[in-house]
Write an enzyme that holds these catalytic residues in place. Structure first.
Site, PDB file in Angstrom:
ATOM      1  N   ASN A   7      42.969 -55.813 -19.100  1.00 41.80           N
ATOM      2  CA  ASN A   7      44.274 -55.748 -18.439  1.00 41.80           C
ATOM      3  C   ASN A   7      45.317 -55.436 -19.516  1.00 41.80           C
ATOM      4  O   ASN A   7      45.706 -56.300 -20.292  1.00 41.80           O
ATOM      5  CB  ASN A   7      44.563 -57.094 -17.762  1.00 41.80           C
ATOM      6  CG  ASN A   7      45.889 -57.105 -17.025  1.00 41.80           C
ATOM      7  OD1 ASN A   7      46.656 -56.143 -17.087  1.00 41.80           O
ATOM      8  ND2 ASN A   7      46.165 -58.202 -16.339  1.00 41.80           N
ATOM      9  N   ARG A  91      42.296 -53.142 -14.967  1.00 42.34           N
ATOM     10  CA  ARG A  91      43.337 -53.364 -13.975  1.00 42.34           C
ATOM     11  C   ARG A  91      44.361 -52.249 -14.128  1.00 42.34           C
ATOM     12  O   ARG A  91      44.897 -52.030 -15.218  1.00 42.34           O
ATOM     13  CB  ARG A  91      44.014 -54.706 -14.212  1.00 42.34           C
ATOM     14  CG  ARG A  91      45.136 -54.929 -13.252  1.00 42.34           C
ATOM     15  CD  ARG A  91      46.043 -56.031 -13.699  1.00 42.34           C
ATOM     16  NE  ARG A  91      47.084 -56.214 -12.710  1.00 42.34           N
ATOM     17  CZ  ARG A  91      48.284 -56.680 -12.992  1.00 42.34           C
ATOM     18  NH1 ARG A  91      48.597 -57.014 -14.214  1.00 42.34           N
ATOM     19  NH2 ARG A  91      49.175 -56.830 -12.046  1.00 42.34           N
ATOM     20  N   HIS A 180      49.478 -57.019  -6.126  1.00 40.75           N
ATOM     21  CA  HIS A 180      48.567 -58.184  -6.097  1.00 40.75           C
ATOM     22  C   HIS A 180      47.389 -57.945  -5.148  1.00 40.75           C
ATOM     23  O   HIS A 180      46.781 -58.898  -4.663  1.00 40.75           O
ATOM     24  CB  HIS A 180      49.291 -59.472  -5.618  1.00 40.75           C
ATOM     25  CG  HIS A 180      50.346 -59.994  -6.547  1.00 40.75           C
ATOM     26  ND1 HIS A 180      51.551 -60.473  -6.088  1.00 40.75           N
ATOM     27  CD2 HIS A 180      50.376 -60.129  -7.888  1.00 40.75           C
ATOM     28  CE1 HIS A 180      52.286 -60.876  -7.115  1.00 40.75           C
ATOM     29  NE2 HIS A 180      51.591 -60.673  -8.221  1.00 40.75           N
ATOM     30  N   ARG A 241      62.513 -62.714 -10.491  1.00 37.96           N
ATOM     31  CA  ARG A 241      62.928 -61.596  -9.626  1.00 37.96           C
ATOM     32  C   ARG A 241      63.620 -62.137  -8.371  1.00 37.96           C
ATOM     33  O   ARG A 241      63.183 -63.145  -7.813  1.00 37.96           O
ATOM     34  CB  ARG A 241      61.720 -60.751  -9.209  1.00 37.96           C
ATOM     35  CG  ARG A 241      61.015 -60.058 -10.352  1.00 37.96           C
ATOM     36  CD  ARG A 241      59.999 -59.042  -9.810  1.00 37.96           C
ATOM     37  NE  ARG A 241      59.092 -58.611 -10.854  1.00 37.96           N
ATOM     38  CZ  ARG A 241      57.778 -58.844 -10.847  1.00 37.96           C
ATOM     39  NH1 ARG A 241      57.216 -59.487  -9.836  1.00 37.96           N
ATOM     40  NH2 ARG A 241      57.041 -58.416 -11.842  1.00 37.96           N
ATOM     41  N   GLU A 384      41.410 -62.689 -10.498  1.00 34.55           N
ATOM     42  CA  GLU A 384      41.504 -61.227 -10.486  1.00 34.55           C
ATOM     43  C   GLU A 384      40.476 -60.594 -11.419  1.00 34.55           C
ATOM     44  O   GLU A 384      39.944 -59.525 -11.120  1.00 34.55           O
ATOM     45  CB  GLU A 384      42.928 -60.799 -10.843  1.00 34.55           C
ATOM     46  CG  GLU A 384      43.876 -61.041  -9.672  1.00 34.55           C
ATOM     47  CD  GLU A 384      45.343 -61.016 -10.040  1.00 34.55           C
ATOM     48  OE1 GLU A 384      45.783 -61.938 -10.756  1.00 34.55           O
ATOM     49  OE2 GLU A 384      46.054 -60.100  -9.615  1.00 34.55           O
TER      50      GLU A 384
END
Ligand code: ADP
Length: 397
Positions: A7, A91, A180, A241, A384
């Site tokens: 990743n 990823r 996601h 965010r 993940e």
């Protein structure tokens, strides 16, 4: 089969070596400050102490070399040589409309990922650099790209079109993509197993609540709606965010603060959310502690966060015309019983009942609803890296 999962960020590279038969993590680690003074790698072989070492890593190529050296080291290594790694799973954040599933990487795939750079300028270029570094260092090992956006490519037009002049979609591909996806897919599949129903015949809402957060409506095994949009800025309130807001706010902030649109977006991405509203922290552990000490602003932040999650859950019950199960996952979803309880208290009209004792767990897979709850509610830790390893095996077998 050993699978290396990578990743890549712009200055970082996370990795895990996973045995796909046992699904055990043999080793994992992180290269940080790539291209910056003081770059270092941390490495942990299964069952051993974490090792940290400063190594010059001007580019991701040196980072991959450092990972390979650790994995094959005589003392702390877990494999004899890199030929034992049968594939690398990467990823990749944005697959645009090119990719609705994971793919074996070739030149055309790299070109298409590059065409999505505008949609994820911080992530996609770094993902490509990671892929190219692996191709260079391990020329005989296949690479697989697993996209954050792919799972959501099943959304209907009614879910992904924005009500702006249609040429913006046609010419610039401005639409909802969602993110996601690897986590939403992994968690919704696992939830179906826990409920004991057929994945292709049930309705699940996944609440992936981490520092970044998104909610996904999964109907009959397919994503039919999700809260993030063109970018990960949209949807629920997150660590830093803002999530959804009236777009006119951008102009008002720009004018009042005398800054450009880019700076306003920086504020909305990095200085807003739980951090901005509370003025305390982006980390929910700090917010919980402040609420317990009677901090009024922390309580307002907590309540606004809960409201933003509940809005999406309620909307997705309506979108799917029902729901069989709800799953909480990621840092906050897995570890914060207060948040789960507060969200579920808003859902009593659905016949949801949470067992407080079962809910009082952290980081464990558990059903938190009572036996007579009409909708089953679970905590399902996301993974993940394992999901990427599984996708990779499926493509190279
Ligand atoms: P990211 O989006 O960066 O992957 P994570 O999924 O790691 O984020 O989530 C980070 C958030 O998870 C933190 O803000 C923190 O509030 C929460 N969290 C992580 N671990 C714990 C814990 N043990 N207890 C409570 N909250 C936790």
């Amino acid at each position: 089969m050993e699978i290396l999962v990578i990743n890549c960020g712009s200055s970082s590279l996370k990795f895990q070596l996973i045995n796909s038969d046992s699904e055990d993590v043999l080793a994992k680690g992180l290269c940080e400050r790539i291209g910056i003074e003081g770059s270092c790698i941390s490495y942990t072989a299964s069952g051993k102490e974490k090792i940290t070492k400063e190594i010059p890593m001007p580019t991701h190529h040196e980072a991959i070399s450092a990972v390979m050296d650790f994995l094959t080291d005589d003392v702390v290594g877990v494999i004899a040589d890199m030929s034992e790694v049968q594939a690398v799973g990467h990823r990749v954040v944005h697959g645009g409309e090119f990719f609705s599933e994971s793919v074996l990487v070739n030149d055309q795939v790299i070109e298409q990922i590059a065409q999505c750079n505008d949609l994820a300028p911080l992530h996609n270029p770094a993902n490509i650099i990671g892929i190219k570094a692996c191709m260079d260092k391990m020329p005989n090992t296949p690479n697989v790209a697993v996209f954050d956006t792919a799972f959501h490519q099943t959304m209907p037009e009614s879910a992904y079109l924005y009500a702006v002049p249609k040429k913006y979609y046609e010419d610039y591909k401005i639409r909802r993509y969602g993110f996601h996806g690897t986590s939403h897919s992994f968690v919704s599949k696992r939830t179906a197993e826990l409920v004991g129903k057929d994945y292709s015949d049930m309705k699940t809402i996944v609440c992936h609540l981490g520092n970044g957060a998104s909610i996904c409506a999964v109907e009959n095994g397919k994503s039919v709606d999700t809260s993030m949009g063109l970018t990960p800025l949209a949807g629920v309130i997150m660590g830093t965010r803002s999530g959804d807001l009236d777009p006119s706010i951008v102009e008002v902030i720009a004018e009042k603060e005398d800054v450009g649109v880019q700076e306003v977006l920086n504020i909305l991405n990095k200085k807003s959310g739980v951090l901005g509203l509370s003025g305390i922290s982006s980390d929910f552990r700090d917010i919980n502690a402040a609420v317990e000490q009677g901090d009024a602003q922390a309580k307002k932040t907590f309540d606004a966060y809960i409201r933003s999650v509940v809005r999406f859950v309620g909307a997705y019950v309506a979108v799917m015309n029902g729901v069989d199960s709800i799953a909480f996952t990621a840092g906050v979803g897995e570890n914060n019983p207060n948040i789960r309880k507060a969200v579920c208290e808003h859902l009593e009209y659905l016949g949801i009942q949470v067992d407080d004792a079962k809910n009082n767990t952290r980081g464990e897979e558990v059903e938190i609803s009572t036996p007579d709850s009409k909708v089953k509610v679970f905590v399902v830790p996301t993974n993940e890296e394992l999901a990427i390893a599984r996708e990779t095996v499926a493509l190279v077998k």
